[in-house]
Write an enzyme that holds these catalytic residues in place. Sequence first.
Site, mmCIF file in Angstrom:
data_model
loop_
_atom_site.group_PDB
_atom_site.id
_atom_site.type_symbol
_atom_site.label_atom_id
_atom_site.label_comp_id
_atom_site.label_asym_id
_atom_site.label_seq_id
_atom_site.Cartn_x
_atom_site.Cartn_y
_atom_site.Cartn_z
ATOM 1 N N VAL A 1 0.855 -1.186 0.000
ATOM 2 C CA VAL A 1 0.000 0.000 0.000
ATOM 3 C C VAL A 1 0.892 1.237 0.000
ATOM 4 C CG1 VAL A 1 -1.785 1.284 1.218
ATOM 5 C CG2 VAL A 1 -1.800 -1.231 1.260
ATOM 6 N N GLY A 2 0.789 2.035 -1.044
ATOM 7 C CA GLY A 2 1.630 3.223 -1.125
ATOM 8 C C GLY A 2 1.075 4.237 -2.095
ATOM 9 N N VAL A 3 1.356 5.513 -1.825
ATOM 10 C CA VAL A 3 0.950 6.613 -2.690
ATOM 11 C C VAL A 3 2.179 7.473 -2.966
ATOM 12 C CG1 VAL A 3 -0.510 8.669 -2.920
ATOM 13 C CG2 VAL A 3 -1.392 6.627 -1.753
ATOM 14 N N ARG B 1 -2.567 13.024 0.409
ATOM 15 C CA ARG B 1 -3.655 13.859 0.945
ATOM 16 C C ARG B 1 -4.635 14.314 -0.141
ATOM 17 N NH1 ARG B 1 -1.971 14.314 6.027
ATOM 18 N NH2 ARG B 1 0.268 14.519 6.474
ATOM 19 N N ARG B 2 -4.850 13.451 -1.097
ATOM 20 C CA ARG B 2 -5.819 13.760 -2.150
ATOM 21 C C ARG B 2 -6.876 12.663 -2.274
ATOM 22 N NH1 ARG B 2 -2.177 16.229 -7.160
ATOM 23 N NH2 ARG B 2 -0.665 17.375 -5.893
ATOM 24 N N VAL C 1 -6.363 9.376 -2.481
ATOM 25 C CA VAL C 1 -5.970 8.186 -3.246
ATOM 26 C C VAL C 1 -6.008 6.938 -2.357
ATOM 27 C CG1 VAL C 1 -4.141 7.091 -4.608
ATOM 28 C CG2 VAL C 1 -4.556 9.557 -4.812
ATOM 29 N N LEU C 2 -5.421 7.031 -1.172
ATOM 30 C CA LEU C 2 -5.418 5.882 -0.265
ATOM 31 C C LEU C 2 -6.845 5.478 0.084
ATOM 32 C CD1 LEU C 2 -4.075 3.838 1.625
ATOM 33 C CD2 LEU C 2 -3.961 5.626 3.361
ATOM 34 N N ARG C 3 -7.673 6.430 0.430
ATOM 35 C CA ARG C 3 -9.053 6.113 0.803
ATOM 36 C C ARG C 3 -9.789 5.412 -0.340
ATOM 37 N NH1 ARG C 3 -12.514 7.717 4.755
ATOM 38 N NH2 ARG C 3 -14.738 7.563 4.279
ATOM 39 N N TYR D 1 -4.574 3.271 9.599
ATOM 40 C CA TYR D 1 -5.631 2.376 9.156
ATOM 41 C C TYR D 1 -6.851 2.299 10.071
ATOM 42 C CZ TYR D 1 -2.313 1.010 5.613
ATOM 43 O OH TYR D 1 -1.437 1.038 4.547
ATOM 44 N N PHE E 1 4.263 -9.120 5.718
ATOM 45 C CA PHE E 1 3.898 -9.412 4.338
ATOM 46 C C PHE E 1 3.605 -8.099 3.619
ATOM 47 C CE2 PHE E 1 0.552 -10.274 7.424
ATOM 48 C CZ PHE E 1 -0.430 -9.363 7.057
#
Length: 412
Positions: free
Chosen positions: A83-85, A91-92, A94-96, A124, A412
């Site tokens: 998981v990475g941006v 803060r745009r 993308v993760l959400r 998380y 992992f």
Amino acid sequence: MSIELRQLDGSELDRFFETLAHAFGQGPPFPAEMEELWRSLLELKRTVSAWDGEQLVGTASTFDFRVTVPGGGSLPAAGVTAVGVRPTHRRRGVLRSMMRRQLDELHAWGEPLALLTASEPEIYGRFGYGVASEELTARIDTSRVRLTLPEGADELSLRLVDPRDPEVLARCEELYARRVPVRPGMLERRPGWQWVPLRDPAEKRDGASPMICVLAESDGELRGYARYAVRPRWDTGSPHGQVLLHNMEALDPAAHGALLRYLCDLDLTTELDVRSRPTDDPLLHMVSDTRRCHVRPLDQLHLRLVEVDAALAGRTYAAPVDVVFEVADAFCPWNEGRWRLTGDAHGARCVRTDETPELALSVRELASGYLGGTSLSALADAGLVRELRSGALAEATTAFRGALAPWAPHGF
């Protein structure tokens, strides 16, 4: 900003690893040994990519695991990884958006649990993950700490071997498989995953030796193994080396004690650096002085109940329980509402109900208590669980707790 989410294509893996390298602040290239391993393990069907036009700006994937739950059974669990941006797109949302898609897919696939180990613990919780297990780290002053060993430790023979030898690896994996049902949080290793505990990139050793493996045996039967490295150090002419424990498994107290003594007694060393062990590891009761062991717990598995009913019905309980939970879950609304859990040491059932709620909590707190490592009463003392029927909190707390602390053997 318009971000497109889609399944990663195999031709895009080079860009995938480049994005991950930027996201974790190390810059490309991604470590070669790690990249080779992940290329062999990643499942493209389970990998989400986020695109800003032609630029890959976010990644998230899951592995298809089974995890041991209280009672010794196992359930399907998605191991969230990669998981990475890109730092240019933080803060745009993308993760959400990737977490939203990922959990929707897991729900559609009927997978009851999701697991991850977090680079930063605070990330998380807003997606419903709770800290379900901790790991123990320690720095044991082996020049001052004495050991009290279990009966039979002196009867085992020890042997140094190549950790990557196919026969050695097969024997260690067979022993590991026998350990999996014993402790909640343990992961069944699918083909290819036997190589994960052997990760040993040269650029990460910081002066330590390559990985070494020692076996504890009795009449040819493998009873335990430890993988470690040694970092030589000298202080004004005197040896002050470190032993770095990577991973260890033992079938019984004697093997555990024999391996621990071996690691503490290595020539030219005065410190054993213990990494990622269970918080109730037997070593805590074998050492003469825990203050000289610098013991520290850290968060480890972050767990998410994707399907509340399947997850709660999939484990057993230390005492009889019959409680109606009012569960809040804004991120996965299919979990919202009242659930009646009935169960004991032999099995459980969890169904939707209109009955009066007896305990109110969010899915995050339910996840924290799920593997038995976090007390629901402790969460109530923090104001995170509300008792609506007198006695319901004590009943659920007792039922959820396990005999052993939950723990996962590797990341992992």
